[in-house]
Design a protein around this motif. Structure first.
Motif, short mmCIF file in Angstrom:
data_model
loop_
_atom_site.label_atom_id
_atom_site.label_comp_id
_atom_site.label_asym_id
_atom_site.label_seq_id
_atom_site.Cartn_x
_atom_site.Cartn_y
_atom_site.Cartn_z
N LYS A 81 0.83 -1.21 0.00
CA LYS A 81 0.00 0.00 0.00
C LYS A 81 0.86 1.27 0.00
CE LYS A 81 -4.45 -1.41 1.97
NZ LYS A 81 -5.37 -1.11 0.86
N ASP A 82 2.10 1.15 0.46
CA ASP A 82 2.98 2.32 0.48
C ASP A 82 3.85 2.41 -0.78
OD1 ASP A 82 1.95 2.93 3.00
OD2 ASP A 82 3.34 1.52 3.94
N ASP A 136 -5.45 0.53 -5.28
CA ASP A 136 -4.19 1.06 -4.75
C ASP A 136 -3.08 1.11 -5.81
OD1 ASP A 136 -5.16 1.24 -2.13
OD2 ASP A 136 -4.75 -0.89 -1.79
N VAL A 171 -0.95 3.34 -11.60
CA VAL A 171 -1.37 4.10 -10.42
C VAL A 171 -2.33 5.21 -10.83
CG1 VAL A 171 0.68 3.75 -8.97
CG2 VAL A 171 0.69 5.56 -10.69
N LYS A 172 -3.03 5.74 -9.84
CA LYS A 172 -3.94 6.85 -10.13
C LYS A 172 -3.18 8.17 -10.26
CE LYS A 172 -8.07 4.71 -8.26
NZ LYS A 172 -8.91 4.51 -7.08
N ASN A 181 -7.77 -2.73 -9.10
CA ASN A 181 -6.67 -2.55 -8.16
C ASN A 181 -6.59 -1.07 -7.76
OD1 ASN A 181 -5.10 -5.32 -8.58
ND2 ASN A 181 -5.68 -4.56 -10.60
N ALA A 204 3.06 8.58 -6.70
CA ALA A 204 3.59 7.22 -6.52
C ALA A 204 5.11 7.21 -6.57
CB ALA A 204 3.03 6.31 -7.60
N SER A 212 2.40 1.84 -4.15
CA SER A 212 1.50 1.78 -5.31
C SER A 212 1.04 0.37 -5.63
CB SER A 212 2.18 2.34 -6.55
OG SER A 212 2.94 3.46 -6.24
N GLY A 213 0.78 -0.40 -4.60
CA GLY A 213 0.26 -1.75 -4.82
C GLY A 213 1.33 -2.77 -5.13
#
Lengths: 134, 134
Positions: A122-123, B74, B12-13, B72, B18, A125-126
């Motif tokens: 989670k820290d 995260d 990532v979003k 996903n 990130a 980016s998955g």
């Protein structure tokens, strides 16, 4: 401070079978399977010119990748491993920036015989991140 | 025939956010974000001594990574990209070994200006594989 990408680990139910397409399709060098009972995995390496792909297959009933394979029946990219010159310095710096170390934060001897630590996906980016003393 | 690992792509979003932990936590070199409207992504690169991590963020409503991020939230490791000396030869050899190429099998010009193809994750242990002409 960020060193080489040591490997990309791909969790699978059958490491030899998974590596086969790299051998016959890509003509890559494939290692023999190695059982690492202390780590609960069987590994097969695919050698690339600049890094390696590490197939990991569960070994024993308490394998750390068993749950991952329950969620990802076809397998999947499990983690990336970065080399760092000083694992304690890297750990402390990452923790200071808000990253959560897994376990008690004490480096364990990893599959390559060097101290390693894992950080929470989670820290990152998955992405589950392993750091290894270079 | 299997060349370098060109990059590991992490979807990532927010690519800049990130990459931040790699910059401040690992002291790694981080690129400025680059918008690639033709590919439906914004990219931020993290440079390692031997390869790179490529953060990809959706751009536009038809981004190819939008669905992945729905599943996903995260973020997560999206694909690995291998260099090959001859993309047509590599494609044909992989297809012969049972791997399924995505799309019509004609190489497209990828984010780095070189011909690329993608192969189905189910044929590579759950890992989406990109091959890029070296």
């Amino acid at each position: 401070m960020l060193g080489r990408l040591n490997h990309v680990a791909i969790a699978v139910k059958d490491a030899e079978k998974a590596a086969k397409i790299y051998g016959v399709g890509f003509n890559a060098e494939i290692s023999a399977p190695v059982s690492l009972p202390d780590h609960g995995v069987i590994t097969v390496f695919v050698t690339l010119p600049n890094t390696k792909i590490e197939f990991v297959q569960p070994l024993g009933e308490t394998s750390p990748i068993a749950k991952f394979l329950e969620r990802n029946a076809d397998g999947g990219i499990h983690h990336v491993c970065y080399e760092v010159p000083d694992i304690i310095e890297a750990r402390d710096r990452l923790i200071k920036e808000g990253a959560r170390v897994l376990g008690d934060g004490t480096p364990k001897i990893g599959a390559h015989g060097k101290p390693v630590l894992f950080f929470h996906p989670k820290d990152f980016s998955g992405a589950l991140v392993e750091i290894e003393q270079a």
